[in-house]
Design a protein around this motif. Structure first.
Motif, PDB file in Angstrom:
ATOM      1  N   GLY A  98     -16.401  -0.777  12.445  1.00 12.76           N
ATOM      2  CA  GLY A  98     -15.797  -2.101  12.387  1.00 12.76           C
ATOM      3  C   GLY A  98     -15.551  -2.638  10.990  1.00 12.76           C
ATOM      4  N   GLN A  99     -15.746  -1.825   9.959  1.00 14.98           N
ATOM      5  CA  GLN A  99     -15.573  -2.343   8.601  1.00 14.98           C
ATOM      6  C   GLN A  99     -14.109  -2.475   8.204  1.00 14.98           C
ATOM      7  OE1 GLN A  99     -15.923   0.319   4.990  1.00 14.98           O
ATOM      8  NE2 GLN A  99     -17.228   1.496   6.360  1.00 14.98           N
ATOM      9  N   HIS A 100     -13.212  -1.762   8.882  1.00 15.81           N
ATOM     10  CA  HIS A 100     -11.792  -1.803   8.516  1.00 15.81           C
ATOM     11  C   HIS A 100     -11.015  -2.777   9.392  1.00 15.81           C
ATOM     12  CE1 HIS A 100     -12.756   2.581   7.320  1.00 15.81           C
ATOM     13  NE2 HIS A 100     -12.910   1.790   6.285  1.00 15.81           N
ATOM     14  N   ASP A 101      -9.974  -3.345   8.817  1.00 15.55           N
ATOM     15  CA  ASP A 101      -9.115  -4.281   9.525  1.00 15.55           C
ATOM     16  C   ASP A 101      -7.911  -3.515  10.068  1.00 15.55           C
ATOM     17  OD1 ASP A 101      -7.363  -6.273  10.356  1.00 15.55           O
ATOM     18  OD2 ASP A 101      -7.881  -7.627   8.716  1.00 15.55           O
ATOM     19  N   VAL A 102      -7.758  -3.505  11.373  1.00 12.80           N
ATOM     20  CA  VAL A 102      -6.677  -2.742  12.013  1.00 12.80           C
ATOM     21  C   VAL A 102      -5.307  -3.178  11.505  1.00 12.80           C
ATOM     22  CG1 VAL A 102      -5.526  -2.338  14.231  1.00 12.80           C
ATOM     23  CG2 VAL A 102      -8.009  -2.143  14.066  1.00 12.80           C
ATOM     24  N   SER A 103      -5.173  -4.428  11.082  1.00 15.84           N
ATOM     25  CA  SER A 103      -3.878  -4.891  10.584  1.00 15.84           C
ATOM     26  C   SER A 103      -3.459  -4.153   9.315  1.00 15.84           C
ATOM     27  CB  SER A 103      -3.916  -6.402  10.323  1.00 15.84           C
ATOM     28  OG  SER A 103      -4.817  -6.714   9.264  1.00 15.84           O
ATOM     29  N   ASP A 104      -4.408  -3.512   8.625  1.00 12.41           N
ATOM     30  CA  ASP A 104      -4.076  -2.754   7.415  1.00 12.41           C
ATOM     31  C   ASP A 104      -3.531  -1.361   7.719  1.00 12.41           C
ATOM     32  OD1 ASP A 104      -4.695  -4.610   5.380  1.00 12.41           O
ATOM     33  OD2 ASP A 104      -6.840  -4.181   5.561  1.00 12.41           O
ATOM     34  N   ILE A 105      -3.605  -0.925   8.974  1.00 10.51           N
ATOM     35  CA  ILE A 105      -3.053   0.393   9.324  1.00 10.51           C
ATOM     36  C   ILE A 105      -1.574   0.453   8.974  1.00 10.51           C
ATOM     37  CG2 ILE A 105      -2.479   1.932  11.244  1.00 10.51           C
ATOM     38  CD1 ILE A 105      -5.075   1.098  12.583  1.00 10.51           C
ATOM     39  N   GLY A 106      -0.863  -0.610   9.313  1.00 12.03           N
ATOM     40  CA  GLY A 106       0.571  -0.652   9.013  1.00 12.03           C
ATOM     41  C   GLY A 106       0.855  -0.549   7.532  1.00 12.03           C
ATOM     42  N   ARG A 107      -0.024  -1.122   6.701  1.00 15.53           N
ATOM     43  CA  ARG A 107       0.148  -1.045   5.253  1.00 15.53           C
ATOM     44  C   ARG A 107       0.026   0.398   4.762  1.00 15.53           C
ATOM     45  NH1 ARG A 107      -3.335  -5.014   1.481  1.00 15.53           N
ATOM     46  NH2 ARG A 107      -1.960  -6.463   2.559  1.00 15.53           N
ATOM     47  N   LEU A 108      -0.941   1.128   5.302  1.00 10.71           N
ATOM     48  CA  LEU A 108      -1.101   2.532   4.920  1.00 10.71           C
ATOM     49  C   LEU A 108       0.100   3.361   5.361  1.00 10.71           C
ATOM     50  CD1 LEU A 108      -4.877   3.154   5.779  1.00 10.71           C
ATOM     51  CD2 LEU A 108      -3.881   2.443   3.609  1.00 10.71           C
ATOM     52  N   VAL A 121      -4.929   6.224   0.263  1.00 10.63           N
ATOM     53  CA  VAL A 121      -6.343   5.854   0.388  1.00 10.63           C
ATOM     54  C   VAL A 121      -6.480   4.336   0.342  1.00 10.63           C
ATOM     55  CG1 VAL A 121      -8.653   6.085  -0.602  1.00 10.63           C
ATOM     56  CG2 VAL A 121      -7.041   8.003  -0.731  1.00 10.63           C
ATOM     57  N   GLY A 122      -7.139   3.771   1.342  1.00 10.71           N
ATOM     58  CA  GLY A 122      -7.377   2.332   1.360  1.00 10.71           C
ATOM     59  C   GLY A 122      -8.482   1.951   0.388  1.00 10.71           C
ATOM     60  N   ARG A 123      -8.124   1.210  -0.636  1.00 14.80           N
ATOM     61  CA  ARG A 123      -9.111   0.744  -1.627  1.00 14.80           C
ATOM     62  C   ARG A 123      -9.735  -0.553  -1.127  1.00 14.80           C
ATOM     63  NH1 ARG A 123      -5.897  -0.357  -5.332  1.00 14.80           N
ATOM     64  NH2 ARG A 123      -6.055  -2.579  -5.670  1.00 14.80           N
ATOM     65  N   ARG A 124     -11.003  -0.483  -0.748  1.00 12.96           N
ATOM     66  CA  ARG A 124     -11.676  -1.647  -0.182  1.00 12.96           C
ATOM     67  C   ARG A 124     -11.862  -2.740  -1.235  1.00 12.96           C
ATOM     68  NH1 ARG A 124     -16.535   1.965   1.971  1.00 12.96           N
ATOM     69  NH2 ARG A 124     -16.005   2.916  -0.042  1.00 12.96           N
ATOM     70  N   MET A 125     -11.403  -3.931  -0.922  1.00 14.73           N
ATOM     71  CA  MET A 125     -11.505  -5.054  -1.839  1.00 14.73           C
ATOM     72  C   MET A 125     -12.873  -5.713  -1.647  1.00 14.73           C
ATOM     73  SD  MET A 125      -8.681  -4.529  -3.219  1.00 14.73           S
ATOM     74  CE  MET A 125      -8.583  -5.931  -4.340  1.00 14.73           C
ATOM     75  N   MET A 126     -13.733  -5.571  -2.651  1.00 12.72           N
ATOM     76  CA  MET A 126     -15.136  -5.942  -2.521  1.00 12.72           C
ATOM     77  C   MET A 126     -15.481  -7.350  -3.013  1.00 12.72           C
ATOM     78  SD  MET A 126     -16.604  -3.500  -0.984  1.00 12.72           S
ATOM     79  CE  MET A 126     -16.454  -1.758  -0.607  1.00 12.72           C
ATOM     80  N   ALA A 127     -14.511  -8.060  -3.544  1.00 11.96           N
ATOM     81  CA  ALA A 127     -14.800  -9.398  -4.074  1.00 11.96           C
ATOM     82  C   ALA A 127     -15.379 -10.282  -2.979  1.00 11.96           C
ATOM     83  CB  ALA A 127     -13.526 -10.025  -4.637  1.00 11.96           C
ATOM     84  N   GLN A 158     -14.679   7.026  -1.583  1.00  6.31           N
ATOM     85  CA  GLN A 158     -15.503   7.078  -0.376  1.00  6.31           C
ATOM     86  C   GLN A 158     -14.920   6.281   0.785  1.00  6.31           C
ATOM     87  OE1 GLN A 158     -18.588   9.139  -0.201  1.00  6.31           O
ATOM     88  NE2 GLN A 158     -17.066   9.826  -1.676  1.00  6.31           N
ATOM     89  N   SER A 159     -13.768   5.700   0.605  1.00  2.00           N
ATOM     90  CA  SER A 159     -13.133   4.979   1.704  1.00  2.00           C
ATOM     91  C   SER A 159     -12.692   5.979   2.776  1.00  2.00           C
ATOM     92  CB  SER A 159     -11.916   4.204   1.190  1.00  2.00           C
ATOM     93  OG  SER A 159     -11.182   3.674   2.282  1.00  2.00           O
ATOM     94  N   GLY A 160     -13.058   5.683   4.027  1.00  2.00           N
ATOM     95  CA  GLY A 160     -12.623   6.539   5.125  1.00  2.00           C
ATOM     96  C   GLY A 160     -11.325   6.080   5.754  1.00  2.00           C
ATOM     97  N   PHE A 161     -10.743   5.010   5.203  1.00  2.00           N
ATOM     98  CA  PHE A 161      -9.497   4.435   5.713  1.00  2.00           C
ATOM     99  C   PHE A 161      -8.347   5.048   4.936  1.00  2.00           C
ATOM    100  CE2 PHE A 161      -7.674   0.004   7.043  1.00  2.00           C
ATOM    101  CZ  PHE A 161      -7.109   0.583   8.157  1.00  2.00           C
ATOM    102  N   VAL A 201      -7.100  -2.771   0.715  1.00  2.00           N
ATOM    103  CA  VAL A 201      -7.335  -3.141   2.111  1.00  2.00           C
ATOM    104  C   VAL A 201      -8.575  -4.031   2.168  1.00  2.00           C
ATOM    105  CG1 VAL A 201      -6.279  -1.051   3.071  1.00  2.00           C
ATOM    106  CG2 VAL A 201      -8.738  -1.078   2.569  1.00  2.00           C
ATOM    107  N   SER A 202      -8.668  -4.808   3.201  1.00  2.00           N
ATOM    108  CA  SER A 202      -9.839  -5.667   3.374  1.00  2.00           C
ATOM    109  C   SER A 202     -10.984  -4.862   3.974  1.00  2.00           C
ATOM    110  CB  SER A 202      -9.494  -6.858   4.268  1.00  2.00           C
ATOM    111  OG  SER A 202      -9.023  -6.421   5.530  1.00  2.00           O
ATOM    112  N   VAL A 203     -12.196  -5.383   3.864  1.00  2.00           N
ATOM    113  CA  VAL A 203     -13.368  -4.692   4.396  1.00  2.00           C
ATOM    114  C   VAL A 203     -14.370  -5.719   4.896  1.00  2.00           C
ATOM    115  CG1 VAL A 203     -14.575  -4.617   2.175  1.00  2.00           C
ATOM    116  CG2 VAL A 203     -15.082  -2.887   3.919  1.00  2.00           C
ATOM    117  N   TYR A 204     -15.119  -5.334   5.909  1.00  2.00           N
ATOM    118  CA  TYR A 204     -16.154  -6.211   6.460  1.00  2.00           C
ATOM    119  C   TYR A 204     -17.451  -5.429   6.590  1.00  2.00           C
ATOM    120  CZ  TYR A 204     -19.001  -8.627   9.923  1.00  2.00           C
ATOM    121  OH  TYR A 204     -20.052  -9.224  10.574  1.00  2.00           O
ATOM    122  N   TYR A 205     -18.528  -5.969   6.023  1.00  2.00           N
ATOM    123  CA  TYR A 205     -19.857  -5.417   6.218  1.00  2.00           C
ATOM    124  C   TYR A 205     -20.684  -6.454   6.976  1.00  2.00           C
ATOM    125  CZ  TYR A 205     -19.024  -1.576   2.952  1.00  2.00           C
ATOM    126  OH  TYR A 205     -18.528  -0.458   2.347  1.00  2.00           O
TER     127      TYR A 205
END
Length: 255
Positions: A98-108, A121-127, A158-161, A201-205
């Motif tokens: 659940g860490q990835h946002d499905v809406s970012d699939i289209g961006r990739l 490669v989806g670069r997770r935005m950690m800010a 290490q992004s799996g997206f 891409v956005s990320v959720y932990y």
């Protein structure tokens, strides 16, 4: 001159490897299906109820399942093989936690269409994101060795997206089959002269008390260290010369 009318646009699917993520897997599957993507799920030998939950989707997903856990690298390879069998050209890989946002699939996918044959490669935005310390260290460690093996900088190895071209990865034979395989995939792509493009891409932990991680610090870092030792020797013998040759070929192609 008559133009061909049978040329089709490349086909994309989504691949989700999963191990024991019974608490999150259905939410991810539902989100991908609601977004209208074809989903291939690889059930990597879970014993926490994940397999049973996935079976309830029936033919709404393509399910690849086996009873013994073989690792994420093996699961991705199994997903790639199934996607090729079903006639897909590219696959977006998404984690089941659940860490990835499905809406970012289209961006990739969009970036992939702009750069055919590249790995996206989806670069997770950690800010502002509270990230596990072990995850941060593992990413920095992998980023360093990726640069050593390829002379390239990539901010989130290490992004799996990601979005993979299946023509290259569908039949690639990897040295590793578990967590560290995703680093090997990027290194091997660089050695082949492929473009590797980073997309934010956005990320959720989730809160620490709710996190499920299958990363085992001691054992997995030992495997990563062993892989990096092997890749260092391979880089000298094959990787660096291969990158030089591909660089020359690309230069000639632009003249």
């Amino acid at each position: 001159m008559k133009m061909r009318s049978d040329i089709q646009a490349p086909r994309y699917c989504v691949i989700m490897p999963t191990y024991e993520n019974a608490g999150t897997v259905c939410a991810v599957v539902d989100s991908v299906l609601e977004a209208g993507y074809h989903l291939i799920v690889v059930s990597d030998g879970p014993h926490d109820g994940t397999a049973e939950l996935l079976e309830e989707y029936g033919d709404r997903i393509t399910l690849v399942a086996y009873p013994v856990n073989k690792g994420k690298g093996h699961a991705l390879a199994a997903g790639f093989s199934k996607a090729l069998e079903e006639g897909y050209d590219y696959a977006v890989t998404i984690d089941s936690d659940g860490q990835h946002d499905v809406s970012d699939i289209g961006r990739l996918m969009e970036e992939s269409r702009r750069h055919p044959g590249a790995v996206i490669v989806g670069r997770r935005m950690m800010a502002g994101v509270e990230r596990p310390a072990s995850s941060s260290f593992a990413n920095s460690f992998a980023n360093f060795w990726f640069a050593v093996h390829t002379f390239r900088a990539l901010p989130d190895t290490q992004s799996g997206f990601r979005c993979y071209p299946l023509g290259c990865y569908g039949r690639m034979k990897l040295c590793t089959s578990r967590y560290e395989a995703e680093l090997e995939m990027l290194v091997r792509a660089a050695w082949k002269g492929m473009d590797i493009i980073s997309v934010p891409v956005s990320v959720y932990y989730p809160p620490e008390s709710e996190r499920v991680s299958h990363f085992r610090k001691g054992r997995d870092f030992m495997r990563i260290s062993l892989l990096n030792t092997v890749l260092t020797f391979m880089a000298v013998l094959y990787g660096y010369p291969s990158m030089a040759w591909h660089g020359i070929m690309k230069t000639k192609g632009r003249v």
